[in-house]
Design an enzyme around this catalytic site. Structure first.
Site, PDB file in Angstrom:
ATOM      1  N   ILE A 186      -2.666   3.253   5.984  1.00 49.90           N
ATOM      2  CA  ILE A 186      -3.102   4.621   6.283  1.00 49.90           C
ATOM      3  C   ILE A 186      -3.583   5.053   4.875  1.00 49.90           C
ATOM      4  O   ILE A 186      -2.790   4.707   3.982  1.00 49.90           O
ATOM      5  CB  ILE A 186      -2.263   5.655   6.858  1.00 49.90           C
ATOM      6  CG1 ILE A 186      -0.770   5.739   6.192  1.00 49.90           C
ATOM      7  CG2 ILE A 186      -2.314   5.126   8.342  1.00 49.90           C
ATOM      8  CD1 ILE A 186      -0.060   6.907   7.014  1.00 49.90           C
ATOM      9  N   TYR A 225       0.728   2.476   2.544  1.00 54.36           N
ATOM     10  CA  TYR A 225       0.335   3.838   2.279  1.00 54.36           C
ATOM     11  C   TYR A 225      -0.422   3.887   1.210  1.00 54.36           C
ATOM     12  O   TYR A 225       0.176   3.201  -0.001  1.00 54.36           O
ATOM     13  CB  TYR A 225       1.674   4.842   2.426  1.00 54.36           C
ATOM     14  CG  TYR A 225       1.157   6.400   2.222  1.00 54.36           C
ATOM     15  CD1 TYR A 225       1.554   6.896   3.400  1.00 54.36           C
ATOM     16  CD2 TYR A 225       0.588   6.920   1.178  1.00 54.36           C
ATOM     17  CE1 TYR A 225       1.333   8.511   3.420  1.00 54.36           C
ATOM     18  CE2 TYR A 225       0.489   8.160   1.167  1.00 54.36           C
ATOM     19  CZ  TYR A 225       0.502   9.051   2.226  1.00 54.36           C
ATOM     20  OH  TYR A 225       0.317  10.547   2.203  1.00 54.36           O
ATOM     21  N   LYS A 226      -1.776   4.304   1.292  1.00 49.65           N
ATOM     22  CA  LYS A 226      -2.557   4.301   0.244  1.00 49.65           C
ATOM     23  C   LYS A 226      -2.782   5.749  -0.288  1.00 49.65           C
ATOM     24  O   LYS A 226      -3.260   6.769   0.531  1.00 49.65           O
ATOM     25  CB  LYS A 226      -4.172   3.683   0.769  1.00 49.65           C
ATOM     26  CG  LYS A 226      -5.175   3.695  -0.563  1.00 49.65           C
ATOM     27  CD  LYS A 226      -6.446   3.284   0.159  1.00 49.65           C
ATOM     28  CE  LYS A 226      -7.597   3.396  -1.030  1.00 49.65           C
ATOM     29  NZ  LYS A 226      -8.837   3.173  -0.422  1.00 49.65           N
ATOM     30  N   SER A 227      -2.269   6.251  -1.498  1.00 50.95           N
ATOM     31  CA  SER A 227      -2.287   7.659  -1.792  1.00 50.95           C
ATOM     32  C   SER A 227      -3.390   7.946  -2.923  1.00 50.95           C
ATOM     33  O   SER A 227      -3.439   7.038  -3.777  1.00 50.95           O
ATOM     34  CB  SER A 227      -0.770   7.968  -2.557  1.00 50.95           C
ATOM     35  OG  SER A 227      -0.941   9.305  -2.898  1.00 50.95           O
ATOM     36  N   LEU A 238      -5.280   0.261  -4.399  1.00 51.28           N
ATOM     37  CA  LEU A 238      -6.210  -0.534  -3.358  1.00 51.28           C
ATOM     38  C   LEU A 238      -7.635   0.485  -3.984  1.00 51.28           C
ATOM     39  O   LEU A 238      -7.676   1.836  -3.507  1.00 51.28           O
ATOM     40  CB  LEU A 238      -5.882  -0.327  -2.031  1.00 51.28           C
ATOM     41  CG  LEU A 238      -7.205  -0.486  -1.015  1.00 51.28           C
ATOM     42  CD1 LEU A 238      -7.889  -1.628  -1.394  1.00 51.28           C
ATOM     43  CD2 LEU A 238      -6.469  -0.356   0.368  1.00 51.28           C
TER      44      LEU A 238
END
Length: 290
Positions: free
Chosen positions: A158, A192-194, A250
């Site tokens: 996400i 988790y992509k922050s 990412l």
């Protein structure tokens, strides 16, 4: 969440994530147009994505591609290096509230089981967080997405983005990054992509303190994206985030965006972008605690 052996499909031998994003859609069209001064066709957007995939995935642990422009073509043409895992963008973007991406939904055209059979290893969902909106729809969307991924044997990623409130209240996007992690960081996503707190523009202490807070709030491994972070600052931002518990990156813009202004984009990708990506790989290999 899947176990670490499943997540290892997306990592380097060091255990760090060094993943490339080329799933930008109308934003990428606008970036290309800014350098050309003429309208940019779908085919021109697609051609850049496929060139970037061919050139950069030999140095990436995974690559994120969208169905709208290039996912099927990348699979059919074998554009992704065999050692690079494929992530499919499972989100559909809508313009709203004066923003190019103002709303997002799970894209029904992205069939999890069908793409798993074609070699995709993970799906990614972008989620818009606004502090003045009802959280229930976005929480429900994330839970549905995670369930769909799990049923297809795919890794769920996400990507929450902090956005301005719609009620005219003051904007604190950094507070939103933390609030988003508190709301969505323990729902069961595998990764988790922050956003980088402060977009990497604050002091080292401020950025690292915020990253440490994200590590406390997110129950899965987490990585940073590069949107909003000036390209020269992103390597240091990655280092700071990983020193406080992040597991890699990412990212796309910090790797390839400046190539779009080159008179020879293919050459710039194979030299400048490759060099930037290699440096980021070195940073995560040195900093991430697997």
């Amino acid at each position: 969440m899947l176990n670490n052996s499943h997540l290892a499909q997306l990592t380097r031998p060091s255990g760090a994530f060094a993943m490339l994003a080329i799933d930008q859609r109308e934003a990428l069209r606008n970036m290309i147009a800014a350098h050309r001064g003429t309208p940019v066709t779908d085919e021109q957007v697609r051609a850049f994505k496929l060139q970037a995939a061919r050139t950069l995935t030999p140095f990436s642990s995974a690559v994120l591609i969208d169905k709208q422009f290039a996912l099927d073509e990348a699979i059919d043409q074998g554009a992704v290096s065999p050692g690079c895992a494929l992530i499919a963008a499972a989100d559909r973007f809508e313009s709203a509230h004066g923003e190019l991406v103002g709303r997002t939904h799970i894209d029904p055209a992205v069939d999890p089981a069908g793409y798993a059979a074609r070699g995709v290893r993970a799906l990614k969902l972008l989620v818009i967080f606004r502090p003045d909106e009802n959280p229930e729809p976005r929480v429900s969307m994330v839970e549905t997405f995670i369930r769909q991924c799990r049923n297809a044997g795919l890794i769920s990623i996400i990507e929450p983005l902090s956005r301005r409130p719609l009620n005219g209240a003051g904007v604190d996007l950094d507070a939103g990054i933390i609030q988003t992690a508190a709301e969505l960081g323990s729902l069961g996503a595998d990764l988790y992509k922050s956003e980088v707190p402060h977009h990497g523009l604050a002091s080292e202490g401020e950025v690292r303190n915020a990253c440490a807070r994200l590590t406390e709030l997110i129950s899965s491994p987490w990585v940073v994206l590069s949107s909003g972070v000036p390209e020269p600052l992103f390597p240091k931002a990655v280092q700071w985030a990983c020193a406080e518990g992040a597991s890699g990156f990412l990212a796309g813009r910090a790797v390839w965006a400046s190539c779009l202004g080159s008179p020879d984009i293919a050459h710039s990708l194979s030299t400048d972008a490759v060099d930037r990506l290699k440096r980021l790989c070195e940073i995560v290999d040195e900093t991430v605690v697997a």
